[in-house]
Design an enzyme around this catalytic site. Structure first.
Site, PDB file in Angstrom:
ATOM      1  N   SER A 104      -5.252  -2.959  10.729  1.00 50.44           N
ATOM      2  CA  SER A 104      -3.872  -3.413  10.878  1.00 50.44           C
ATOM      3  C   SER A 104      -3.646  -4.816  10.324  1.00 50.44           C
ATOM      4  O   SER A 104      -2.546  -5.116   9.862  1.00 50.44           O
ATOM      5  CB  SER A 104      -3.442  -3.352  12.343  1.00 50.44           C
ATOM      6  OG  SER A 104      -4.316  -4.090  13.169  1.00 50.44           O
ATOM      7  N   HIS A 116      -2.582  -9.527  13.188  1.00 53.81           N
ATOM      8  CA  HIS A 116      -1.297  -9.156  12.609  1.00 53.81           C
ATOM      9  C   HIS A 116      -0.604 -10.376  12.011  1.00 53.81           C
ATOM     10  O   HIS A 116      -0.088 -10.333  10.894  1.00 53.81           O
ATOM     11  CB  HIS A 116      -0.405  -8.521  13.676  1.00 53.81           C
ATOM     12  CG  HIS A 116      -0.934  -7.227  14.190  1.00 53.81           C
ATOM     13  ND1 HIS A 116      -0.357  -6.545  15.247  1.00 53.81           N
ATOM     14  CD2 HIS A 116      -1.997  -6.462  13.792  1.00 53.81           C
ATOM     15  CE1 HIS A 116      -1.036  -5.436  15.474  1.00 53.81           C
ATOM     16  NE2 HIS A 116      -2.026  -5.363  14.615  1.00 53.81           N
TER      17      HIS A 116
END
Length: 266
Positions: free
Chosen positions: A165, A215
């Protein structure tokens, strides 16, 4: 070598394969010149997706061999994640396992984690690779994977981190800034598409307790690269040589990291 005769001799349509190979050769040459991405069958985004699936399958098999059964598929233990290439900074800093800065992005904490990340890669990756070329794509993916885990070092250095991610947020952050610079309705539609993915992925991450440090690190570094990546084709041609060199070095770093991961099992 007569490609047509070769494929005809084994019962395949030689003419079709001859034209297909010629098209692949042309696309490969264009990719080297920074004008296009690799053929779809050899695209970086597809190869990355397959690598993630392969390493997850290996992890599940190893977990089953260790007696973890279905837990390895749905909720692998922390020890199994580390064994499978997860990022744990004490091993990197104290034992020099720097390859974990890349292999962690190919390790996932269960089928749901893998499925969501691969869905994002499948949706976002090919579009962006066609836009910036395969060399730019692999370089962007791996650089943002490294900056994502570097953010984790500052935020939570003792937490085991896995998942693609961080790199995926890097692709999204890059796309938002890059397509914003391109201007025009189509580019801004792409920018808005990526913004929706960013919001969706962020909310999903909050719900499942994902690594927001990765992230943020991936998205910010990707956005910075998006502001600097050349838009004009002429400028890309001028930079094709250095970009291909850097992409090749990045690819070798990834390959070496995966080899060292496998070597660590023995």
């Amino acid at each position: 070598m007569d490609i047509k005769r070769l494929f005809d001799s084994i019962g395949l349509n030689g003419t079709r394969w001859q034209w297909r190979i010629l098209r692949w050769q042309r696309q490969w040459q264009q990719a080297r010149q920074g004008q296009a991405s690799l053929p779809e069958a050899l695209s970086v985004s597809r190869l990355l997706l397959l690598a993630n699936l392969l390493l997850f399958s290996v992890m599940v098999l190893r977990g089953a061999a260790l007696g973890q059964g279905m837990n390895a598929l749905l909720r692998p233990t922390t020890e199994l994640l580390v064994l499978s290439g997860g990022q744990w900074w004490p091993l990197v800093l104290d034992q020099g396992q720097w390859w974990r800065c890349l292999t962690y992005a190919f390790t996932h904490g269960g089928l749901l984690h893998l499925g969501f990340n691969m869905m994002v890669l499948y949706q976002v990756g090919p579009q962006l690779e066609r836009e910036i070329g395969s060399a730019g794509f692999i370089l962007l993916y791996l650089l943002t994977a490294v900056t994502a885990t570097a953010a984790g070092l500052l935020w939570h250095p003792l937490v085991v981190v896995v998942g693609a991610s961080g790199a995926l947020f890097g692709l999204i952050g890059f796309s938002i800034s890059y397509f914003h610079r391109c201007g025009g309705p189509m580019a801004h539609a792409q920018r808005d598409f990526m913004l929706r993915w960013a919001i969706f992925a962020f909310i999903f991450g909050l719900l499942v307790g994902a690594d927001n440090a990765a992230h943020l690190g991936g998205a910010c570094s990707g956005a910075l690269l998006g502001f600097g990546y050349p838009i004009r084709l002429q400028r890309r041609r001028q930079l094709a040589g250095p970009l291909n060199l850097l992409a090749g070095l990045a690819g070798l770093a990834l390959l070496a990291s995966l080899v060292l991961l496998v070597a660590s099992w023995f």
